[in-house]
Design a protein around this motif. Structure first.
Motif, mmCIF file in Angstrom:
data_model
loop_
_atom_site.group_PDB
_atom_site.id
_atom_site.type_symbol
_atom_site.label_atom_id
_atom_site.label_comp_id
_atom_site.label_asym_id
_atom_site.label_seq_id
_atom_site.Cartn_x
_atom_site.Cartn_y
_atom_site.Cartn_z
ATOM 1 N N PRO A 1 -3.346 -1.559 -7.743
ATOM 2 C CA PRO A 1 -4.074 -1.743 -6.485
ATOM 3 C C PRO A 1 -3.342 -1.049 -5.333
ATOM 4 O O PRO A 1 -2.154 -0.774 -5.420
ATOM 5 C CB PRO A 1 -4.055 -3.266 -6.297
ATOM 6 N N GLY A 2 -4.094 -0.780 -4.293
ATOM 7 C CA GLY A 2 -3.453 -0.282 -3.066
ATOM 8 C C GLY A 2 -3.375 1.222 -2.972
ATOM 9 O O GLY A 2 -2.757 1.748 -2.072
ATOM 10 N N LEU A 3 -4.010 1.942 -3.890
ATOM 11 C CA LEU A 3 -3.961 3.403 -3.839
ATOM 12 C C LEU A 3 -5.049 3.938 -2.906
ATOM 13 O O LEU A 3 -5.843 4.789 -3.272
ATOM 14 C CB LEU A 3 -4.137 4.008 -5.231
ATOM 15 N N LYS A 4 -5.107 3.358 -1.743
ATOM 16 C CA LYS A 4 -6.070 3.816 -0.741
ATOM 17 C C LYS A 4 -5.476 3.475 0.613
ATOM 18 O O LYS A 4 -4.515 2.707 0.701
ATOM 19 C CB LYS A 4 -7.407 3.098 -0.934
ATOM 20 N N GLU A 5 -6.037 4.069 1.650
ATOM 21 C CA GLU A 5 -5.564 3.724 2.983
ATOM 22 C C GLU A 5 -5.910 2.258 3.245
ATOM 23 O O GLU A 5 -7.056 1.853 3.042
ATOM 24 C CB GLU A 5 -6.240 4.608 4.042
ATOM 25 N N PRO A 6 -4.964 1.444 3.671
ATOM 26 C CA PRO A 6 -5.282 0.033 3.932
ATOM 27 C C PRO A 6 -6.146 -0.120 5.170
ATOM 28 O O PRO A 6 -6.121 0.724 6.065
ATOM 29 C CB PRO A 6 -3.891 -0.584 4.173
ATOM 30 N N SER A 7 -6.914 -1.198 5.214
ATOM 31 C CA SER A 7 -7.717 -1.477 6.405
ATOM 32 C C SER A 7 -6.792 -1.950 7.516
ATOM 33 O O SER A 7 -5.642 -2.301 7.280
ATOM 34 C CB SER A 7 -8.743 -2.572 6.084
ATOM 35 N N LYS A 8 -7.336 -1.967 8.716
ATOM 36 C CA LYS A 8 -6.548 -2.394 9.864
ATOM 37 C C LYS A 8 -5.968 -3.784 9.622
ATOM 38 O O LYS A 8 -4.808 -4.051 9.899
ATOM 39 C CB LYS A 8 -7.454 -2.426 11.096
ATOM 40 N N GLU A 9 -6.829 -4.634 9.128
ATOM 41 C CA GLU A 9 -6.430 -6.025 8.922
ATOM 42 C C GLU A 9 -5.323 -6.139 7.884
ATOM 43 O O GLU A 9 -4.338 -6.842 8.076
ATOM 44 C CB GLU A 9 -7.653 -6.829 8.477
ATOM 45 N N GLU A 10 -5.520 -5.390 6.789
ATOM 46 C CA GLU A 10 -4.496 -5.425 5.733
ATOM 47 C C GLU A 10 -3.163 -4.918 6.265
ATOM 48 O O GLU A 10 -2.105 -5.444 5.965
ATOM 49 C CB GLU A 10 -4.967 -4.552 4.552
ATOM 50 N N ARG A 11 -3.273 -3.877 7.073
ATOM 51 C CA ARG A 11 -2.062 -3.304 7.639
ATOM 52 C C ARG A 11 -1.336 -4.325 8.518
ATOM 53 O O ARG A 11 -0.121 -4.468 8.469
ATOM 54 C CB ARG A 11 -2.439 -2.071 8.465
ATOM 55 N N PHE B 1 0.842 -1.195 0.000
ATOM 56 C CA PHE B 1 0.000 0.000 0.000
ATOM 57 C C PHE B 1 0.871 1.236 0.000
ATOM 58 O O PHE B 1 2.073 1.161 0.204
ATOM 59 C CB PHE B 1 -0.896 0.008 1.253
ATOM 60 N N GLY B 2 0.227 2.341 -0.187
ATOM 61 C CA GLY B 2 0.951 3.606 -0.108
ATOM 62 C C GLY B 2 0.848 4.367 -1.397
ATOM 63 O O GLY B 2 0.789 3.790 -2.473
ATOM 64 N N PHE B 3 0.812 5.679 -1.277
ATOM 65 C CA PHE B 3 0.697 6.522 -2.465
ATOM 66 C C PHE B 3 1.263 7.891 -2.119
ATOM 67 O O PHE B 3 1.533 8.195 -0.964
ATOM 68 C CB PHE B 3 -0.752 6.607 -2.923
ATOM 69 N N VAL B 4 1.417 8.696 -3.144
ATOM 70 C CA VAL B 4 1.970 10.033 -2.955
ATOM 71 C C VAL B 4 0.849 11.051 -3.086
ATOM 72 O O VAL B 4 0.052 10.989 -4.014
ATOM 73 C CB VAL B 4 3.050 10.322 -4.020
ATOM 74 N N LYS B 5 0.804 11.953 -2.123
ATOM 75 C CA LYS B 5 -0.147 13.056 -2.228
ATOM 76 C C LYS B 5 0.646 14.327 -2.447
ATOM 77 O O LYS B 5 1.742 14.467 -1.924
ATOM 78 C CB LYS B 5 -0.894 13.194 -0.895
ATOM 79 N N TYR B 6 0.104 15.249 -3.176
ATOM 80 C CA TYR B 6 0.772 16.543 -3.275
ATOM 81 C C TYR B 6 -0.230 17.642 -3.592
ATOM 82 O O TYR B 6 -1.347 17.367 -4.034
ATOM 83 C CB TYR B 6 1.882 16.497 -4.322
ATOM 84 N N ILE B 7 0.180 18.858 -3.331
ATOM 85 C CA ILE B 7 -0.680 20.005 -3.631
ATOM 86 C C ILE B 7 -0.158 20.647 -4.909
ATOM 87 O O ILE B 7 0.941 21.187 -4.937
ATOM 88 C CB ILE B 7 -0.648 21.033 -2.490
ATOM 89 N N PRO B 8 -0.898 20.544 -5.988
ATOM 90 C CA PRO B 8 -0.414 21.111 -7.244
ATOM 91 C C PRO B 8 -0.412 22.642 -7.204
ATOM 92 O O PRO B 8 -0.987 23.246 -6.303
ATOM 93 C CB PRO B 8 -1.401 20.594 -8.284
ATOM 94 N N ASN B 9 0.246 23.231 -8.211
ATOM 95 C CA ASN B 9 0.285 24.699 -8.330
ATOM 96 C C ASN B 9 -1.080 25.302 -8.109
ATOM 97 O O ASN B 9 -1.258 26.265 -7.397
ATOM 98 C CB ASN B 9 0.692 25.109 -9.756
ATOM 99 N N LYS B 10 -2.022 24.737 -8.871
ATOM 100 C CA LYS B 10 -3.390 25.235 -8.779
ATOM 101 C C LYS B 10 -4.248 24.073 -8.324
ATOM 102 O O LYS B 10 -4.141 22.976 -8.846
ATOM 103 C CB LYS B 10 -3.872 25.714 -10.157
ATOM 104 N N GLY B 11 -5.064 24.347 -7.359
ATOM 105 C CA GLY B 11 -6.001 23.316 -6.951
ATOM 106 C C GLY B 11 -5.666 22.705 -5.615
ATOM 107 O O GLY B 11 -4.743 23.138 -4.923
ATOM 108 N N LYS B 12 -6.436 21.705 -5.274
ATOM 109 C CA LYS B 12 -6.332 21.107 -3.946
ATOM 110 C C LYS B 12 -5.422 19.895 -3.969
ATOM 111 O O LYS B 12 -5.072 19.373 -5.025
ATOM 112 C CB LYS B 12 -7.737 20.695 -3.484
ATOM 113 N N GLU B 13 -5.100 19.454 -2.763
ATOM 114 C CA GLU B 13 -4.248 18.279 -2.620
ATOM 115 C C GLU B 13 -4.845 17.110 -3.394
ATOM 116 O O GLU B 13 -6.044 16.891 -3.394
ATOM 117 C CB GLU B 13 -4.130 17.908 -1.145
#
Lengths: 546, 333, 432
Positions: free
Chosen positions: A263-273, A235-247
């Protein structure tokens, strides 16, 4: 960290588009033409278009020295030069190239060169020390592994396999800093610097967006250091705040703009973690490499970078690097700006070579052989008829400062009694390997040359006054100086010294100057011989591959 | 059967604080402590309670490095302002203020009969005062002002012998001088250079010094505490260390070391049952050593870096003060 | 003369200093003249003083504490034991550990509002020596190399950039680095000896030493014909400077200073090296860095500073006095700087840790409004309360003080690289 990077991107991000060349394959020369002919075809065409007549081909001695330095990493021994000059066969250059490519020192020198650039260190002093990565590369070049395979090994190292451990070094030394890993991997393997900060005056390249950086970063975002091993999460992904717009969540996107559905571009569930932690902890407990994830983004990166239609970046980048090493200038400059707004000097040639490399399983030895057999490679380095033509025409051979290892080994080869370095294949190579091994310390005295390299005053002072270096090279038995001392005739002494150090016969005026010098020191022959050898070693001719 | 048994050392109470306490004196037959603080003040509190109320007394305007009781009513404090302040703790009034030193005062000691007060400071002078009148009796000069590598030295510690006739002082480079209190003569000197690390290669600076001093009950031996040689002088990353000398012969009799950190205080049991060393690194440390058998009795932890310690009358309870905490511990047999 | 510097027009003008014009008379004449002799001639000396700017960086490696030097907080919970003392400028107080500098603050500007956001020795040191954080793919030169390039004289017999750093700790964290300016602007590094490496003739007679170099030149020139590039030119240029540099050995010999002067600087290594630095700038060396390591006082911070700050106080004050007496202070910028400062919080070992959020440095002499303070940290020193600046603004200020346009560009290939990022302004308040 992310924030500060963002700020840089906001202010100054220069953009760069995908490097996909528009030159369609059908316009290229046929794929079955020999590389050297293709090189000359395109280079000559550009010369003709610019109405420039290139410098004549270099003489045999110069070619011998150049090939020796480029292929096996040091100047030729006196006997090797003599043999080559004496040979009369028309294909003697091809034979020489094939002999050098087959020599064990070829693999060692390539490993050294690739090791240096993979370290990609800003600190030239660090590059000299060989590490397990060097051993990995050496094994690779010994069996002529394809560059795609080496890329895969370095991105997906099997740390359980002892022989492969060195391959993991590239990741391991950078995995704690994902930004750096992203940037370095893109620069080294794909020829693009995605950091792109500070390009405020650079022509804008419209197709490049922040997604390209964060997209590349996404491939590495799940990799991390786990007890000294490189591990990867599911799991895991990159978040960023672009020049214009929201995160936003960065897409997993390759430089070509190809976005991947992963797959996995979301917060994993407790169990998955929890499950994932167990997988990683297992390895930690046993102090073995952690089990790979079910879905590896790094594997996806390798797969994408090598996929037909996407592999231009990868193939063109390595072609450009090898070309740069042998010609002193890339077909695209700088080496890390291989985007569409930065045209190659010979776009079709680059495209042809990249296509050829892919078609031949990324065989670097084949590529190198083709390049050094071209006439473009073999030109003289002197230009006496007016202004120097633009570098990108390759009309004249460019001087290249010797690398620290080339310098260190060549110094020893040049100052060893030439009669002790006979051209008997295996025996000679053994001796040369011994010299190489004893040269690492000496190599650390010199700086890795980059583009626009300058020789430092410290180096001049080192050669001028350092007693250790003097002792290593000019004193004691088995040296060129001892041999010269035994030669009673000053003219023959002068010629032998020039042939041994500069790898060519001496010219009359040189014999005159050196003989005069010796003549005036008849009362101190050894010192005089040391001094003439010193004067040759410190001449510009020795310092450069010309 | 001795009343105290260090092996039984156990925590009674921790009192958390926001300041750093450098010194403690205890009112006889009580849990009342007088402490010197990094908030520049002297405080009085009852360590027999949890969350005791805190009575603020003197203010030096600078770190207070040492507090000592003269009798039960008079307290003397010294600090980085170079002054000594005598005050009446019952009335909370200053009795007198003396500009005692030109540099930072490091420690005070009161003679066992309560008549004399000794002070040491980084002007490298030890001064002996009439503990009651504040009159200066004499100056003891003998510690070098500069270290061998030409940096300013520091004078950290002083202690009287049990008979009150001898005084020992210890400095940064590990020199300890034994003085005759009566006439100020030097009776002897010992050197513990291991307690001072000069790193002339890696970091070009020093760390260490003699922090704790204690005479044995008959006054023939002097224990010297600090930190052993340190590889990385950035922190107290050396073994806590105590060396014991026969000072008249300038002969080292034995030494012992403990966990990482520095020994800040030494207390020698009046019946020679143990020698206690207390201090710390990132955490606190305490060591009890049997000087007769030259063997460790107990080495343990205290939950904070300790700068000073006081014992009760029968040595069954200790009151350690230091980094943001007071720790009360029992060592009853 | 062959153009070796690729800079813009303004750059060419800025290097038309005295030695440069003199060198036009012949490189050889210049190379054989010792710098000492150059100074002996009063008219040359005066010219040098007027025209040439230079800089000494007292590099407090490991991170000196702002609270025990330029920004004391007596009485604050974070203040530590030392007092603040009144300086010669009403209203400005500094630590009592610096009584001499307190008396001679007239040429010094204190900056108390650095927020550099990086408290890692390696990368912070790189940043504070370059005025910018590391950027992948760009090997940016450090301050010494930039000043070598901007203030150095092409054929100067003296080195352009000298760096002392004898401690082994931290030496490799931010080694001197000419970056893309190339080895021509690299430092003469002194790590173990007060005399530079390889500067003394060794086992060869003076006559042979000279004639051997001549033979080298003869053999090399044949090769250089028809081959010209920055790289090959640098080779002959490096060798042409050898004899001149060898003649500058005397500059490093502080034994030639009167005992009175040596005593003023004091007997410590830092004192001796700073005295050597003064000798070097006096002879025209544009940049000298004296590395005083290692201030990383995670334990016993106060005693560490009690030991080291008085030395800094003596050495810095003596240096400013000495430069002033020689008429050099108005053309010499003296910087005290570290990679960061130290935490206001005091840890359990009475130490202070790494801290980059609100720390101090000082600028003295050339181009600086002395007796001033810029910026303010809050009551406990945890944050910048007023006038926050970063590394880039500090460097813009340094460049302006030395008369260098901080907006100027270098070029790496076609890519313009500005001395400081666009929009960076120097601190006008501390500039004279």
């Amino acid at each position: 960290m992310l924030r500060s990077l963002l700020r840089v991107m906001v202010v100054t991000c220069c953009s760069a588009a995908a490097a996909r060349a528009d030159d369609s394959a059908k316009d290229l020369l046929a794929g079955d033409r020999p590389i050297e002919q293709v090189v000359d075809h395109y280079v000559d065409a550009a010369l003709k278009a610019a109405n420039v007549r290139p410098a004549p081909q270099a003489d045999d001695a110069t070619i011998m020295r150049r090939l020796s330095l480029d292929l096996v990493g040091h100047i030729p021994a006196l006997s090797e030069t003599a043999d080559f000059l004496a040979a009369s066969a028309t294909d003697k250059k091809v034979k020489l190239v094939d002999r050098l490519l087959a020599a064990p020192s070829f693999a060692r020198h390539q490993a050294q060169e690739f090791f240096t650039f993979l370290q990609a260190s800003d600190d030239p002093r660090r590059a000299a020390r060989r590490t397990p990565l060097f051993e990995y590369l050496l094994a690779g070049f010994r069996e002529n592994r394809g560059w795609d395979r080496m890329f895969r090994d370095m991105m997906l190292p099997d740390e359980k396999d002892k022989a492969m451990r060195g391959a993991g070094e590239f990741l391991k030394s950078r995995v704690r800093d994902t930004n750096r890993l992203t940037i370095d991997a893109s620069v080294v393997f794909l020829g693009v610097n995605v950091s792109c900060a500070q390009c405020h005056d650079h022509p804008h390249v419209s197709a490049w967006t922040q997604d390209h950086f964060y997209g590349m970063k996404s491939f590495f975002a799940r990799s991390f250091d786990s007890g000294g091993f490189v591990a990867e999460r599911d799991f895991g992904f990159v978040k960023y705040i672009p020049n214009k717009g929201k995160e936003k969540v960065a897409p997993v996107m390759f430089l070509t703009g190809k976005a991947l559905d992963v797959p996995g571009l979301k917060e994993p569930s407790k169990e998955e973690r929890k499950k994932e932690q167990e997988r990683l902890d297992q390895g930690k407990k046993k102090k073995t490499p952690p089990a790979p994830p079910q879905f590896s983004l790094r594997a996806k990166l390798v797969e994408t970078a090598l996929a037909p239609g996407e592999n231009d970046f990868f193939a063109r980048s390595i072609v450009n690097r090898v070309w740069h090493r042998l010609f002193g200038r890339g077909l695209v400059m700088p080496l890390d700006q291989m985007h569409i707004e930065n045209q190659a000097s010979h776009p079709q040639l680059l495209q042809w070579l990249a296509r050829d490399l892919v078609a031949h399983k990324y065989d670097l030895k084949r590529l190198i052989r083709g390049l050094v057999l071209s006439n473009a490679y073999a030109r003289g380095s002197r230009w006496e008829s007016g202004d120097m033509p633009p570098e990108q025409l390759f009309a004249v051979s460019r001087l290249r400062a010797l690398t620290p290892m080339q310098m260190a080994v060549s110094l020893k080869v040049a100052t060893t009694d030439p009669m002790s370095l006979t051209a008997d294949g295996k025996e000679l190579d053994k001796r040369l390997e011994g010299i190489e091994r004893s040269s690492e310390g000496r190599a650390s005295l010199f700086t890795q040359p980059g583009d626009n390299f300058q020789v430092s005053v410290s180096e001049a002072l080192l050669f001028t006054n350092n007693s250790n270096l003097q002792r290593e090279l000019l004193e004691g038995g088995g040296t060129l100086v001892t041999r010269l001392k035994q030669e009673p005739d000053n003219a023959r002494r002068s010629d032998l010294a020039v042939r041994t150090v500069l790898s060519r016969p001496a010219r009359a005026e040189e014999i005159q100057a050196i003989s005069d010098y010796l003549q005036r020191r008849g009362d101190r022959v050894e010192a005089a011989c040391q001094q003439i050898v010193w004067a040759l070693l410190t001449s510009a001719e020795f310092r450069f591959n010309h | 059967m001795p009343a105290s048994s260090p092996r039984n050392l156990r925590s009674v109470r921790d009192i958390n604080r926001r300041d750093i306490l450098f010194s403690v004196a205890r009112l006889p037959n009580s849990d009342t402590l007088i402490v010197g603080s990094s908030d520049n003040k002297v405080h009085e509190l009852n360590a027999g309670q949890n969350n005791p109320p805190d009575r603020e007394l003197a203010d030096h305007g600078r770190y207070v490095t040492s507090v000592r009781l003269v009798g039960t009513r008079t307290v003397v404090s010294g600090g980085y302002d170079g002054r000594l302040i005598w005050w009446d703790r019952e009335r909370g009034e200053v009795i007198r203020t003396v500009a005692a030193h030109t540099r930072w005062v490091r420690q005070l000691a009161v003679s066992p009969d309560g008549t004399k007060l000794a002070s040491v400071a980084d002007d490298m002078v030890c001064r002996i005062w009439n503990a009651t009148t504040g009159e200066r009796i004499r100056e003891l000069r003998g510690h070098a002002a500069r270290t061998p590598t030409n940096f300013g030295s520091m004078l950290y510690a002083c202690v009287f012998s049990a008979d009150g006739r001898k005084l020992a002082t210890g400095d940064r480079v590990g020199r300890v001088i034994i003085w005759n209190v009566e006439d100020g003569r030097q009776l002897g000197a010992v050197d513990a250079p291991t307690l001072y690390t000069w790193d002339g290669v890696q970091r070009i600076r020093s760390i260490g010094g003699v922090r704790g001093l204690a005479f044995n009950p008959d006054g023939t031996q002097i224990a010297v505490g600090g930190v052993g040689q340190i590889g990385n002088v950035d922190a107290l990353q050396g073994p806590s260390r105590v060396e014991v000398f026969n000072w008249a012969r300038a002969e080292r009799l034995f030494f012992f070391t403990g966990q990482q950190g520095i020994v800040n205080r030494l207390v020698w049991h009046p019946a020679n049952e143990w020698l206690c060393a207390i201090g710390g690194g990132s955490n606190g440390l305490v060591m009890f050593h049997d000087p007769a058998r030259r063997a460790s009795i107990h080495q343990g932890n205290i939950p904070m870096h300790v700068h000073d310690v006081a014992f009760n009358e029968d040595h069954t309870r200790l009151y350690a003060v230091g980094h943001q905490k007071i720790s009360v511990m029992d060592l009853r047999a | 003369m062959r153009k070796r510097f690729c800079g813009s027009g303004e750059h060419v003008i800025s290097r038309r200093g005295f030695l440069g014009t003199m060198a036009a008379g012949g490189v050889a004449a210049c190379a054989d003249m010792t710098a000492i002799q150059a100074l002996a001639a009063p008219e040359i000396s005066a010219e040098l003083r007027r025209n040439q700017k230079r800089c000494i960086l007292l590099w407090l490696a490991g991170g000196a504490s702002q609270l025990e030097t330029w920004d004391p907080k007596p009485g604050a919970v974070t203040g530590g034991p030392f007092q603040a003392i009144q300086t010669s400028v009403p209203g400005i107080h500094i630590s009592e550990l610096m009584p001499r500098m307190a008396r001679r603050l007239k040429d010094t500007a204190i900056i108390r509002s650095l927020n550099t956001r990086n408290a890692d020795h390696n990368s912070a040191a790189e940043m504070m020596m370059r005025g910018r954080p590391r950027e992948a793919g760009l090997n940016y030169p450090d301050l010494g190399a930039v000043l070598s390039r901007e203030l150095g004289q092409e054929s100067s017999p003296v080195p352009d950039y000298v760096a002392f750093y004898f401690a082994t700790e931290g030496r490799n964290m931010a080694p001197s680095n000419p970056g893309f300016l190339g080895a021509r602007h690299g430092a003469m590094d002194l790590y173990t000896s007060m005399i530079p490496e390889n500067i003394r003739r060794n086992g060869i007679s003076e006559q042979d030493h000279i004639e051997r170099a001549d033979l080298r030149g003869t053999l090399s020139r044949g090769f250089e014909r028809g081959r010209s590039s920055l790289t090959i030119d640098s080779h002959s240029h490096a060798y042409s400077r050898v004899r001149g540099l060898m003649s500058s050995e005397a500059l490093f010999d502080i034994g030639r200073e009167p005992q009175r002067i040596r005593d003023m600087y004091g007997p410590t290594l830092f004192g001796q090296q700073t005295l050597a630095a003064r000798r070097l700038v006096e002879a025209g060396v544009p940049f000298v860095r004296v590395g005083r390591a290692w201030w990383d006082s995670h334990g016993h911070n106060f005693e560490t500073h009690q030991e080291m700050v008085p030395e800094l106080d003596q050495v810095m004050c003596t240096l400013l006095d000495d430069l002033e007496q020689r008429g050099l202070l108005e053309s010499t910028l003296v910087i005290t700087l570290a990679e960061f400062g130290r935490t206001p919080n005091i840890n359990s070992q009475l130490g202070r840790d790494h801290f980059a959020s609100a720390w101090s440095c000082s600028l003295s002499g050339c181009g600086i409004r002395g007796g001033s303070v810029y910026g303010r940290s809050d009551a406990t020193g945890q944050r910048v309360a007023d006038g926050e600046i970063n590394a880039a603004r500090l460097f813009a200020t340094i460049y302006r003080a030395l008369g260098i346009n901080h907006r100027k560009n270098y070029h790496v290939g076609a890519r313009p690289i500005p001395l400081t990022d666009p929009g960076t302004e120097p601190i006008r308040e501390v500039l004279a």
